[in-house]
Design an enzyme around this catalytic site. Structure first.
Site, PDB file in Angstrom:
ATOM      1  N   ARG A   1       0.845  -1.208   0.000  1.00 26.23           N
ATOM      2  CA  ARG A   1       0.000   0.000   0.000  1.00 26.23           C
ATOM      3  C   ARG A   1       0.874   1.250   0.000  1.00 26.23           C
ATOM      4  O   ARG A   1       1.254   1.795   1.033  1.00 26.23           O
ATOM      5  CB  ARG A   1      -0.921   0.020   1.217  1.00 26.23           C
ATOM      6  CG  ARG A   1      -1.760   1.294   1.311  1.00 26.23           C
ATOM      7  CD  ARG A   1      -2.764   1.454   0.217  1.00 26.23           C
ATOM      8  NE  ARG A   1      -3.751   0.364   0.237  1.00 26.23           N
ATOM      9  CZ  ARG A   1      -4.517   0.084  -0.801  1.00 26.23           C
ATOM     10  NH1 ARG A   1      -4.388   0.761  -1.925  1.00 26.23           N
ATOM     11  NH2 ARG A   1      -5.402  -0.909  -0.735  1.00 26.23           N
TER      12      ARG A   1
ATOM     13  N   GLN B   1      -7.633  -7.457  -8.798  1.00 23.24           N
ATOM     14  CA  GLN B   1      -7.751  -6.052  -9.217  1.00 23.24           C
ATOM     15  C   GLN B   1      -6.367  -5.492  -9.522  1.00 23.24           C
ATOM     16  O   GLN B   1      -5.405  -5.795  -8.820  1.00 23.24           O
ATOM     17  CB  GLN B   1      -8.397  -5.234  -8.089  1.00 23.24           C
ATOM     18  CG  GLN B   1      -8.109  -3.739  -8.205  1.00 23.24           C
ATOM     19  CD  GLN B   1      -9.263  -2.854  -7.786  1.00 23.24           C
ATOM     20  OE1 GLN B   1     -10.350  -2.941  -8.355  1.00 23.24           O
ATOM     21  NE2 GLN B   1      -8.999  -2.015  -6.813  1.00 23.24           N
TER      22      GLN B   1
ATOM     23  N   ARG C   1       1.740  -6.453  -9.607  1.00 19.38           N
ATOM     24  CA  ARG C   1       2.079  -5.859  -8.300  1.00 19.38           C
ATOM     25  C   ARG C   1       2.074  -6.880  -7.166  1.00 19.38           C
ATOM     26  O   ARG C   1       2.470  -6.558  -6.041  1.00 19.38           O
ATOM     27  CB  ARG C   1       1.141  -4.692  -7.982  1.00 19.38           C
ATOM     28  CG  ARG C   1      -0.313  -5.103  -7.788  1.00 19.38           C
ATOM     29  CD  ARG C   1      -1.158  -3.904  -7.348  1.00 19.38           C
ATOM     30  NE  ARG C   1      -2.539  -4.344  -7.069  1.00 19.38           N
ATOM     31  CZ  ARG C   1      -3.416  -3.613  -6.394  1.00 19.38           C
ATOM     32  NH1 ARG C   1      -3.086  -2.418  -5.962  1.00 19.38           N
ATOM     33  NH2 ARG C   1      -4.643  -4.068  -6.178  1.00 19.38           N
TER      34      ARG C   1
ATOM     35  N   HIS D   1       1.229   3.355 -10.344  1.00 21.20           N
ATOM     36  CA  HIS D   1       0.278   3.848  -9.343  1.00 21.20           C
ATOM     37  C   HIS D   1       1.000   4.671  -8.267  1.00 21.20           C
ATOM     38  O   HIS D   1       1.045   4.273  -7.100  1.00 21.20           O
ATOM     39  CB  HIS D   1      -0.431   2.623  -8.725  1.00 21.20           C
ATOM     40  CG  HIS D   1      -1.746   2.924  -8.082  1.00 21.20           C
ATOM     41  ND1 HIS D   1      -1.870   3.721  -6.981  1.00 21.20           N
ATOM     42  CD2 HIS D   1      -3.006   2.516  -8.383  1.00 21.20           C
ATOM     43  CE1 HIS D   1      -3.144   3.786  -6.616  1.00 21.20           C
ATOM     44  NE2 HIS D   1      -3.857   3.079  -7.446  1.00 21.20           N
TER      45      HIS D   1
ATOM     46  N   GLU E   1      -1.325   9.228 -11.239  1.00 17.16           N
ATOM     47  CA  GLU E   1      -0.907   7.946 -11.821  1.00 17.16           C
ATOM     48  C   GLU E   1      -0.884   8.011 -13.345  1.00 17.16           C
ATOM     49  O   GLU E   1      -1.920   8.255 -13.971  1.00 17.16           O
ATOM     50  CB  GLU E   1      -1.864   6.849 -11.352  1.00 17.16           C
ATOM     51  CG  GLU E   1      -2.105   6.817  -9.849  1.00 17.16           C
ATOM     52  CD  GLU E   1      -3.381   6.102  -9.467  1.00 17.16           C
ATOM     53  OE1 GLU E   1      -3.887   5.265 -10.286  1.00 17.16           O
ATOM     54  OE2 GLU E   1      -3.907   6.347  -8.374  1.00 17.16           O
TER      55      GLU E   1
HETATM   56  O1  TA6 Z   1      -5.994   4.281  -8.970  1.00 11.61           O
HETATM   57  C1  TA6 Z   1      -7.200   4.472  -8.293  1.00 11.61           C
HETATM   58  C2  TA6 Z   1      -7.793   3.115  -7.972  1.00 11.61           C
HETATM   59  O2  TA6 Z   1      -8.153   2.417  -9.137  1.00 11.61           O
HETATM   60  C3  TA6 Z   1      -8.984   3.336  -7.051  1.00 11.61           C
HETATM   61  O3  TA6 Z   1     -10.178   2.919  -7.661  1.00 11.61           O
HETATM   62  C4  TA6 Z   1      -8.640   2.497  -5.829  1.00 11.61           C
HETATM   63  O4  TA6 Z   1      -9.191   1.220  -5.958  1.00 11.61           O
HETATM   64  C5  TA6 Z   1      -7.114   2.479  -5.898  1.00 11.61           C
HETATM   65  O5  TA6 Z   1      -6.841   2.318  -7.270  1.00 11.61           O
HETATM   66  C6  TA6 Z   1      -6.435   1.471  -5.017  1.00 11.61           C
HETATM   67  O6  TA6 Z   1      -6.739   0.187  -5.456  1.00 11.61           O
HETATM   68  P1  TA6 Z   1      -6.217  -1.047  -4.546  1.00 11.61           P
HETATM   69  O7  TA6 Z   1      -6.606  -2.269  -5.303  1.00 11.61           O
HETATM   70  O8  TA6 Z   1      -4.721  -0.870  -4.406  1.00 11.61           O
HETATM   71  O9  TA6 Z   1      -6.888  -0.886  -3.211  1.00 11.61           O
END
Ligand code: TA6
Length: 278
Positions: free
Chosen positions: A53, A71, A76, A148, A252
């Site tokens: 994080r 996601q 990563r 990111h 980002e």
């Molecule tokens: O970059 C923004 C985003 O896509 C937000 O929607 C939020 O989900 C963030 O990334 C963090 O995502 P994560 O999967 O690291 O919690």
């Protein structure tokens, strides 16, 4: 600070360094004149499983929710390998090259052969990230990708991002509807989760509280995501302190509004330079 089994440290000098964790090739520190310029949550998990994080997570081969895997894709949360690393600076720079290639786990999710080459170069006032994706297979494939970046700030409400005026953005806080930015300098005082499209190759991010200013320069990353979870979403994240959101802004660079398609043997090249002005 020396490199370890899990981390590579690029030291330009005692007070200028970058640390990258091999879990996700996640840059976890960028110190300039002894000042940390990236945000990593105090509650970040370093178990080589969960995405770290903060810092600069690598999003590939999918930005956002993904039917085929986690996601933001598997990059990563994969173990990267060091292809090369400078032992000491030369010509005012120090560099490391990290790679991620397809493996059994990635092919189970996304059955393509690829090689991602991520070249990190630290200079006195610039941190350069070259991101190359090569199609090593015999079929074309498509992907989205993004760096990111979590920038550390003293007060996000006094932080501005330039060069977004007149651009369309998808607002993920407002149901994914499309809006047009009308401000010269974008600042935020609530949960932002915006994908600005066809953005210029430079954004000036200025922390009004400290005066610290970074120019985000990008090439072949046509989109810019601006994100801050704000208080409620921060509370819902176990790896993000409830009181940390004022000290970060994600700006980002990515290729996320449309996918990149690579034919066999083709290579995509994206680049981000974080340039310290102050
Ligand atoms: O970059 C923004 C985003 O896509 C937000 O929607 C939020 O989900 C963030 O990334 C963090 O995502 P994560 O999967 O690291 O919690």
């Amino acid at each position: 600070m020396a490199s370890s089994a899990d981390e590579v440290v690029l030291s330009l000098s005692e007070s200028n360094s970058v640390t990258v964790h091999l879990h996700g090739a996640t840059v976890t520190s960028w110190r300039h004149k002894g000042t940390e310029r990236l945000f990593v949550s105090k509650q970040a998990v370093f178990n080589n499983k969960k995405a770290i994080r903060g810092g600069i997570p690598v999003v590939f081969p999918n930005f956002g929710p993904w039917d085929l895997g986690p996601q933001h894709g598997f990059a990563r949360t994969s173990r990267w390998t060091v292809e090369s690393k400078d032992d000491k600076p030369s010509n005012g720079a120090i560099k490391a090259v990290l790679i991620l290639e397809d493996n059994e786990a990635t092919r189970k999710m996304w059955n393509h052969k690829f090689k991602v080459t991520y070249t990190l170069t630290l200079k006195e006032t610039e941190f350069v990230m070259d991101f190359a994706v090569e199609n090593k297979g015999d079929q074309a494939f498509s992907f989205t990708a993004l760096l990111h970046t979590y920038l550390r700030v003293e007060d996000v409400t006094k932080t501005t991002v330039s060069n977004l005026k007149g651009l369309n953005y998808v607002d993920k806080v407002k149901g994914g509807d499309m809006f047009t930015e009308d401000r010269e300098l974008v600042s935020l005082a609530e949960n932002y989760d915006r994908v600005y499209q066809n953005t210029p190759d430079e954004h000036v991010v200025m922390d009004g509280e400290s005066g610290r200013t970074v120019i985000v320069k990008k090439t072949n990353f046509p989109d810019t995501v601006v994100w801050n979870p704000w208080a409620d979403k921060a509370k819902g994240m176990s790896d993000f302190g409830d009181d940390e959101y004022p000290n970060m802004i994600c700006v980002e660079a990515g290729h996320v509004s449309s996918a990149v398609t690579l034919t066999p043997g083709d290579t995509f090249h994206g680049n981000q330079v974080l340039n310290i002005v102050q």
